[in-house]
Design a protein around this motif. Structure first.
Motif, mmCIF file in Angstrom:
data_model
loop_
_atom_site.group_PDB
_atom_site.id
_atom_site.type_symbol
_atom_site.label_atom_id
_atom_site.label_comp_id
_atom_site.label_asym_id
_atom_site.label_seq_id
_atom_site.Cartn_x
_atom_site.Cartn_y
_atom_site.Cartn_z
ATOM 1 N N HIS A 33 0.828 -1.211 0.000
ATOM 2 C CA HIS A 33 0.000 0.000 0.000
ATOM 3 C C HIS A 33 0.860 1.257 0.000
ATOM 4 N N SER A 34 1.981 1.244 0.719
ATOM 5 C CA SER A 34 2.759 2.468 0.941
ATOM 6 C C SER A 34 3.343 3.054 -0.329
ATOM 7 N N THR A 35 3.479 2.236 -1.377
ATOM 8 C CA THR A 35 4.004 2.760 -2.638
ATOM 9 C C THR A 35 2.921 3.457 -3.457
ATOM 10 N N ILE A 36 1.652 3.184 -3.153
ATOM 11 C CA ILE A 36 0.571 3.689 -3.999
ATOM 12 C C ILE A 36 0.415 5.210 -3.897
ATOM 13 N N PRO A 37 0.374 5.833 -2.705
ATOM 14 C CA PRO A 37 0.248 7.299 -2.666
ATOM 15 C C PRO A 37 1.355 8.050 -3.417
ATOM 16 N N PRO A 38 2.647 7.676 -3.294
ATOM 17 C CA PRO A 38 3.651 8.399 -4.091
ATOM 18 C C PRO A 38 3.452 8.238 -5.587
ATOM 19 N N TYR A 39 3.105 7.026 -6.028
ATOM 20 C CA TYR A 39 2.890 6.813 -7.455
ATOM 21 C C TYR A 39 1.665 7.588 -7.940
ATOM 22 N N ILE A 61 1.278 0.321 -13.097
ATOM 23 C CA ILE A 61 2.011 -0.128 -11.909
ATOM 24 C C ILE A 61 1.154 0.027 -10.659
ATOM 25 N N VAL A 62 0.397 1.119 -10.567
ATOM 26 C CA VAL A 62 -0.512 1.291 -9.420
ATOM 27 C C VAL A 62 -1.521 0.143 -9.358
ATOM 28 N N ILE A 63 -2.072 -0.232 -10.492
ATOM 29 C CA ILE A 63 -3.037 -1.335 -10.520
ATOM 30 C C ILE A 63 -2.381 -2.613 -10.012
ATOM 31 N N GLU A 64 -1.152 -2.856 -10.395
ATOM 32 C CA GLU A 64 -0.483 -4.074 -9.945
ATOM 33 C C GLU A 64 -0.107 -3.999 -8.468
ATOM 34 N N GLU A 65 0.198 -2.804 -7.952
ATOM 35 C CA GLU A 65 0.432 -2.681 -6.510
ATOM 36 C C GLU A 65 -0.858 -2.985 -5.742
ATOM 37 N N MET A 66 -1.997 -2.550 -6.275
ATOM 38 C CA MET A 66 -3.283 -2.904 -5.663
ATOM 39 C C MET A 66 -3.495 -4.417 -5.710
ATOM 40 N N LEU A 67 -3.105 -5.024 -6.838
ATOM 41 C CA LEU A 67 -3.183 -6.474 -6.952
ATOM 42 C C LEU A 67 -2.309 -7.138 -5.896
ATOM 43 N N HIS A 68 -1.081 -6.669 -5.731
ATOM 44 C CA HIS A 68 -0.166 -7.274 -4.755
ATOM 45 C C HIS A 68 -0.705 -7.141 -3.334
ATOM 46 N N MET A 69 -1.275 -5.988 -3.043
ATOM 47 C CA MET A 69 -1.868 -5.773 -1.728
ATOM 48 C C MET A 69 -3.005 -6.769 -1.485
ATOM 49 N N THR A 70 -3.810 -6.994 -2.515
ATOM 50 C CA THR A 70 -4.926 -7.939 -2.403
ATOM 51 C C THR A 70 -4.425 -9.366 -2.273
ATOM 52 N N ILE A 71 -3.388 -9.712 -3.039
ATOM 53 C CA ILE A 71 -2.799 -11.054 -2.920
ATOM 54 C C ILE A 71 -2.281 -11.283 -1.508
ATOM 55 N N ALA A 72 -1.567 -10.299 -0.963
ATOM 56 C CA ALA A 72 -1.027 -10.447 0.386
ATOM 57 C C ALA A 72 -2.153 -10.626 1.408
ATOM 58 N N ALA A 73 -3.253 -9.877 1.233
ATOM 59 C CA ALA A 73 -4.404 -10.034 2.128
ATOM 60 C C ALA A 73 -5.013 -11.425 1.988
ATOM 61 N N ASN A 74 -5.109 -11.926 0.759
ATOM 62 C CA ASN A 74 -5.613 -13.286 0.548
ATOM 63 C C ASN A 74 -4.735 -14.309 1.260
ATOM 64 N N ILE A 75 -3.428 -14.126 1.190
ATOM 65 C CA ILE A 75 -2.515 -15.065 1.844
ATOM 66 C C ILE A 75 -2.685 -15.006 3.352
ATOM 67 N N LEU A 76 -2.774 -13.805 3.909
ATOM 68 C CA LEU A 76 -2.947 -13.681 5.358
ATOM 69 C C LEU A 76 -4.252 -14.330 5.798
ATOM 70 N N ASN A 77 -5.327 -14.085 5.061
ATOM 71 C CA ASN A 77 -6.599 -14.736 5.383
ATOM 72 C C ASN A 77 -6.495 -16.250 5.259
ATOM 73 N N GLY A 206 7.230 -7.184 -9.765
ATOM 74 C CA GLY A 206 8.045 -6.077 -9.269
ATOM 75 C C GLY A 206 9.417 -6.029 -9.897
ATOM 76 N N GLU A 207 10.084 -7.185 -10.001
ATOM 77 C CA GLU A 207 11.496 -7.156 -10.384
ATOM 78 C C GLU A 207 11.849 -8.039 -11.574
ATOM 79 N N GLY A 208 10.888 -8.729 -12.178
ATOM 80 C CA GLY A 208 11.206 -9.631 -13.273
ATOM 81 C C GLY A 208 11.786 -10.934 -12.741
ATOM 82 N N THR A 209 12.499 -11.632 -13.589
ATOM 83 C CA THR A 209 13.155 -12.865 -13.179
ATOM 84 C C THR A 209 14.664 -12.636 -13.206
ATOM 85 N N PRO A 210 15.458 -13.563 -12.654
ATOM 86 C CA PRO A 210 16.917 -13.365 -12.677
ATOM 87 C C PRO A 210 17.505 -13.290 -14.085
ATOM 88 N N THR A 211 16.783 -13.765 -15.092
ATOM 89 C CA THR A 211 17.335 -13.798 -16.446
ATOM 90 C C THR A 211 16.555 -12.949 -17.443
#
Length: 348
Positions: A33-39, A61-77, A206-211
């Motif tokens: 979430h914390s990256t969304i307000p600056p973006y 990128i904002v949409i994907e940060e929202m996705l990541h936030m939702t994924i993390a919430a799903n995992i916690l639940n 966020g970062e791609g893959t190592p290759t």
């Protein structure tokens, strides 16, 4: 990606029960979430109808940060925990460090769009452990006591794999899905394998893959999308380049005059009492609280509310655009930036 205090990785790796992962996954939600307000502030500072590529890339990128936030919430639940979204501790103080003890001195503020902000802040937020496409300048190296967010997520993966049962214990009807997101990116987390796959999506987007600079959906990871904006060129496949890609694609036009001159890190307290400018800022922050409150309800047993909550984003956008076009009282040459301050509605 961001360099964090390695104690969070140690806490994950030394966990002896999945309950010990709850506060760490909550921290992940807070970080996403914390990256969304600056973006969003940079996005809202672009005058409507201008700098279209910048607008499209930041929005994606904002949409994907929202996705990541939702994924993390799903995992916690799924693990049996409870996400907390609508409280003052959830909202970062800008300017300041992001959650989990950022170790490379990165201070993130709410500023207008500029190539410098893209390079010095946004690219550093999204930087992989080993960027595979050469950069114009190396960013600061983290101290040995700090690790990357990718390593943090990998540590959580490892412990979920080690400690969790194959079928996770959380309420299955708390899992959030939505046609707003692709079904292969936002899916119910019912099993240990689901959780591991979901974390991989967060890391690779966020970062791609190592290759490769691409994620598993063959789209550029966040870091490289921001690098396109900084370099002003599209990153394209290039068989002659050492890593198979180069910034030799079409140019990305940028018009600085079409960016509102936001006063950096605007606060409600800076605006005159009783003024229309203050009323607009209060309206924005009330919409922001409504968004957080809606997400809290969505992640705590009401997944059907996600689409309505996403609708609040449009109200937030309209209010922010009005703010960004409004001259800042007493500060010649500046307009008002959104403050993303927590509002205690019980005092309204």
């Amino acid at each position: 990606m961001l360099k964090i205090d390695s104690k969070y990785i140690q806490q994950a790796l030394t966990a002896n029960a999945i309950e010990e992962l709850y506060p760490l996954v909550q921290k992940a939600i807070e970080l996403e979430h914390s990256t969304i307000p600056p973006y969003l502030t940079a996005l809202f500072s672009l005058k409507p109808g201008t700098n279209l590529v910048q607008r499209q890339i930041i929005h994606s990128i904002v949409i994907e940060e929202m996705l990541h936030m939702t994924i993390a919430a799903n995992i916690l639940n799924a693990l049996g925990g409870t996400p907390y979204i609508n409280n003052s501790d959830f909202v970062p103080e800008y300017p300041g460090p992001l959650p989990m003890g950022i170790g490379n001195g990165l201070i993130v503020g709410l500023e207008k769009y500029s190539p410098e902000v893209v390079h010095d802040v946004f690219m550093e937020i999204e930087e992989p452990e080993n960027p595979i496409v050469f950069k114009t300048a190396m960013l600061a190296t983290a101290l040995p006591t700090y690790s990357t967010i990718g390593q943090f997520y990998q540590a959580i993966q490892q412990k979920i794999d080690e400690l969790a049962p194959d079928n996770l214990p959380g309420h299955k009807d708390y899992q959030v899905t939505s046609p707003f997101f692709p079904a292969d990116e936002l899916f119910p987390v019912y099993t240990k394998t689901n959780a591991i796959d979901a974390i991989n999506i967060i890391i690779e987007q966020g970062e791609g893959t190592p290759t490769s600079p691409l994620d598993q959906e063959d789209e550029l990871a966040h870091y490289y999308r921001f690098e396109e904006l900084y370099k002003g060129k599209r990153l394209v496949k290039d068989p002659s380049a050492p890593n198979g890609y180069s910034f030799s694609g079409p140019g990305i036009p940028y018009t600085p005059a079409d960016v509102f001159p936001l006063f950096p890190n605007t606060k409600t307290s800076m605006l005159p009492a009783g003024s229309e400018e203050l009323n607009r800022m209060n309206q924005f922050n009330l919409s922001y609280y409504s968004l957080l409150s809606g997400l809290h309800d969505t992640f705590n047993g009401h997944p059907e509310k996600l689409n309505d909550t996403i609708g609040v984003m449009y109200d937030l956008k309209l209010t922010a655009e009005k703010l960004c076009a409004t001259p800042f009282p007493g500060k010649a040459g500046y307009t008002i930036g959104p403050s993303f301050e927590f509002v205690d509605t019980s005092k309204c």
